[in-house]
Motif scaffolding. Structure first.
Motif, PDB file in Angstrom:
ATOM      1  N   UNK A  27      13.176  -6.672 -29.311  1.00 26.10           N
ATOM      2  CA  UNK A  27      12.717  -7.368 -30.517  1.00 26.10           C
ATOM      3  C   UNK A  27      12.791  -8.885 -30.350  1.00 26.10           C
ATOM      4  N   UNK A  28      12.237  -9.599 -31.347  1.00 23.75           N
ATOM      5  CA  UNK A  28      12.215 -11.064 -31.297  1.00 23.75           C
ATOM      6  C   UNK A  28      13.299 -11.663 -32.192  1.00 23.75           C
ATOM      7  N   UNK A  29      14.104 -12.540 -31.628  1.00 22.74           N
ATOM      8  CA  UNK A  29      15.170 -13.210 -32.377  1.00 22.74           C
ATOM      9  C   UNK A  29      15.019 -14.720 -32.218  1.00 22.74           C
ATOM     10  N   UNK A  30      14.890 -15.418 -33.344  1.00 28.54           N
ATOM     11  CA  UNK A  30      14.870 -16.884 -33.296  1.00 28.54           C
ATOM     12  C   UNK A  30      16.304 -17.379 -33.418  1.00 28.54           C
ATOM     13  N   UNK A  31      16.676 -18.312 -32.552  1.00 27.12           N
ATOM     14  CA  UNK A  31      18.058 -18.798 -32.537  1.00 27.12           C
ATOM     15  C   UNK A  31      18.085 -20.295 -32.242  1.00 27.12           C
ATOM     16  N   UNK A  32      19.148 -20.970 -32.701  1.00 29.62           N
ATOM     17  CA  UNK A  32      19.221 -22.406 -32.449  1.00 29.62           C
ATOM     18  C   UNK A  32      19.660 -22.683 -31.015  1.00 29.62           C
ATOM     19  N   UNK A  33      19.058 -23.696 -30.403  1.00 28.70           N
ATOM     20  CA  UNK A  33      19.636 -24.286 -29.202  1.00 28.70           C
ATOM     21  C   UNK A  33      19.904 -25.741 -29.568  1.00 28.70           C
ATOM     22  N   UNK A  34      20.513 -26.500 -28.679  1.00 29.12           N
ATOM     23  CA  UNK A  34      20.777 -27.905 -29.007  1.00 29.12           C
ATOM     24  C   UNK A  34      19.480 -28.717 -29.095  1.00 29.12           C
ATOM     25  N   UNK A  35      18.380 -28.223 -28.459  1.00 36.30           N
ATOM     26  CA  UNK A  35      17.131 -28.985 -28.489  1.00 36.30           C
ATOM     27  C   UNK A  35      16.344 -28.652 -29.755  1.00 36.30           C
ATOM     28  N   UNK A  36      15.722 -27.461 -29.778  1.00 43.61           N
ATOM     29  CA  UNK A  36      14.985 -26.981 -30.954  1.00 43.61           C
ATOM     30  C   UNK A  36      15.301 -25.490 -31.079  1.00 43.61           C
ATOM     31  N   UNK A  37      14.830 -24.841 -32.158  1.00 41.46           N
ATOM     32  CA  UNK A  37      15.015 -23.400 -32.275  1.00 41.46           C
ATOM     33  C   UNK A  37      14.109 -22.682 -31.274  1.00 41.46           C
ATOM     34  N   UNK A  38      14.644 -21.623 -30.635  1.00 43.13           N
ATOM     35  CA  UNK A  38      13.873 -20.838 -29.684  1.00 43.13           C
ATOM     36  C   UNK A  38      13.487 -19.495 -30.275  1.00 43.13           C
ATOM     37  N   UNK A  39      12.350 -18.969 -29.820  1.00 38.26           N
ATOM     38  CA  UNK A  39      11.919 -17.625 -30.204  1.00 38.26           C
ATOM     39  C   UNK A  39      12.202 -16.730 -29.005  1.00 38.26           C
ATOM     40  N   UNK A  40      13.300 -15.954 -29.082  1.00 41.04           N
ATOM     41  CA  UNK A  40      13.809 -15.253 -27.915  1.00 41.04           C
ATOM     42  C   UNK A  40      13.351 -13.818 -27.793  1.00 41.04           C
ATOM     43  N   UNK A  41      13.167 -13.389 -26.530  1.00 45.78           N
ATOM     44  CA  UNK A  41      12.905 -11.982 -26.203  1.00 45.78           C
ATOM     45  C   UNK A  41      13.519 -11.706 -24.836  1.00 45.78           C
ATOM     46  N   UNK A  42      13.799 -10.449 -24.586  1.00 44.19           N
ATOM     47  CA  UNK A  42      14.302 -10.037 -23.272  1.00 44.19           C
ATOM     48  C   UNK A  42      13.310 -10.454 -22.182  1.00 44.19           C
ATOM     49  N   UNK A  43      13.745 -11.350 -21.300  1.00 43.93           N
ATOM     50  CA  UNK A  43      12.837 -11.915 -20.297  1.00 43.93           C
ATOM     51  C   UNK A  43      12.439 -10.899 -19.239  1.00 43.93           C
ATOM     52  N   UNK A  44      13.125  -9.764 -19.167  1.00 47.33           N
ATOM     53  CA  UNK A  44      12.802  -8.765 -18.151  1.00 47.33           C
ATOM     54  C   UNK A  44      11.959  -7.626 -18.731  1.00 47.33           C
ATOM     55  N   UNK A  45      11.597  -7.751 -20.004  1.00 48.04           N
ATOM     56  CA  UNK A  45      10.830  -6.710 -20.694  1.00 48.04           C
ATOM     57  C   UNK A  45       9.432  -7.267 -21.007  1.00 48.04           C
ATOM     58  N   UNK A  46       8.447  -6.820 -20.226  1.00 43.35           N
ATOM     59  CA  UNK A  46       7.091  -7.394 -20.341  1.00 43.35           C
ATOM     60  C   UNK A  46       6.519  -7.232 -21.749  1.00 43.35           C
TER      61      UNK A  46
END
Ligand code: AMP
Ligand code: MG
Length: 338
Positions: A27-46
């Protein structure tokens, strides 16, 4: 879409475990990083990575940055860890620096836009770090906004831009660095600065020796990274850069057309009747406030934003790059419409 408020310094373990579980489930999870918010997904799952592109409306040729919990985890996505990467990691990780390295076969083409290299970063934000440590997978995460629009520096910006396209938003309030990471390519003999950020060329060169700069504005040069030419980082309003002395006149031009003017200034006096936001003459503070200011001027209904030119020094390179990409090409605010 689920939105969870989370303490930026002491993230709640149950919220982190929930977010990590979603990531592991594709699934997609948006999370804060120190730069900007990222839209995260498992990088090994196409398929999960495919969802990022769909949610953002991002063109398939623009590669993603993979986030990992520590330098040791880089080996899950990259085949090499050159000595100069180790030196950079010692100096700047965790932090707002991305390194481009040769990729492993397990990394789907969707992550790298078909390139043989992968961009990796270890973020310093406690929420990002806790999430990556709990998920125990590399997480591909571009900025959590619709493609070409302004990057989000608050959870609210993410919710407004992506809405139900994202499964969960971890909202930890405003980010601190405020502009996207510095990107340096280490795949060839000479390191190349692909995207300036708050870690400056001077700081990189102190660790690496000479670093070649690919200028975003030099038009025809071949680009190692397809995302670099795009108009990017743009507010809805047309954005124009003006000298300190010209800010007021350009705002008046906008108003003379019956449009609403916004001004983003450092030293210029606040123009009459324009909505004005003032940022400090300090590159770090300015970067930290830049996107929130542009979001606010957009929200205030400005048709055009006149930005006072920022200083020339090396510390301002990242800010100048973002402003140049956000700006309407072809000069001043008297020009065309969008
Ligand atoms: P964003 O996700 O909007 O922060 O953009 C990520 C940026 O990282 C891209 O636009 C590229 O400039 C850069 N990037 C990501 N992966 C690579 C790669 N394999 N090679 C070169 N640049 C990359
Ligand atoms: Mg982006």
């Amino acid at each position: 879409m689920e939105l969870l408020s989370i303490d930026p310094l002491h993230p709640d373990a149950a919220a982190i475990a929930h977010a990590a579980e979603l990531l592991r489930a594709g699934r997609l999870v948006a999370f804060p990083t120190e730069t900007v918010y990222g839209l995260g997904a498992n990088a090994l799952d196409a398929r999960a990575v495919e969802r990022i592109y769909a949610a953002k409306g991002r063109p398939a040729y623009n590669p993603l940055i993979v986030h990992v919990a520590s330098a040791e985890s880089v080996s899950s996505v990259a085949t090499e860890w050159p000595e100069r990467a180790a030196r950079l990691a010692d100096a700047f990780w965790p932090g707002p620096l991305t390194m481009v390295l040769p990729k492993r076969g397990v990394v789907p083409d969707g992550v790298t836009a078909g390139l043989p290299s992968v961009a990796v970063r270890v973020p310093s934000h406690p929420v990002a770090h806790a999430l990556l440590a709990a998920a125990q997978i590399p997480v591909a995460a571009p900025s959590a906004n619709r493609s070409m629009m302004l990057s989000p520096t608050t959870g609210r910006h993410v919710a407004r831009s992506l809405g139900d396209a994202v499964d969960l938003i971890l909202d930890a309030g405003p980010t601190t660095v405020g502009i996207e990471s510095t990107v340096v390519d280490l795949t060839s003999a000479e390191p190349v600065l692909l995207r300036p950020g708050t870690i400056s060329l001077v700081q990189l060169e102190a660790v690496l020796g000479p670093v070649r700069r690919v200028s975003a504005s030099s038009s025809d040069a071949a680009r190692p990274s397809p995302g670099m030419l795009d108009r990017h980082y743009s507010p809805r309003a047309a954005l124009f850069i003006a000298s300190t002395a010209e800010v007021a006149r350009q705002c008046a031009n906008v108003q003379a057309r019956g449009q609403r003017a916004g001004a983003l200034v450092i030293d210029a006096p606040a123009p009459t009747a324009a909505i004005t936001i003032r940022l400090a003459r300090d590159a770090g503070e300015y970067a930290s406030g830049l996107y929130a200011a542009l979001h606010d001027l957009d929200d205030a209904g400005c048709d055009a934003i006149i930005v006072e030119q920022v200083p020339d020094g090396p510390a301002w390179l990242g800010v100048r790059d973002r402003l140049a990409r956000a700006a309407r090409s072809g000069g001043e605010s008297g020009g065309g419409h969008r």
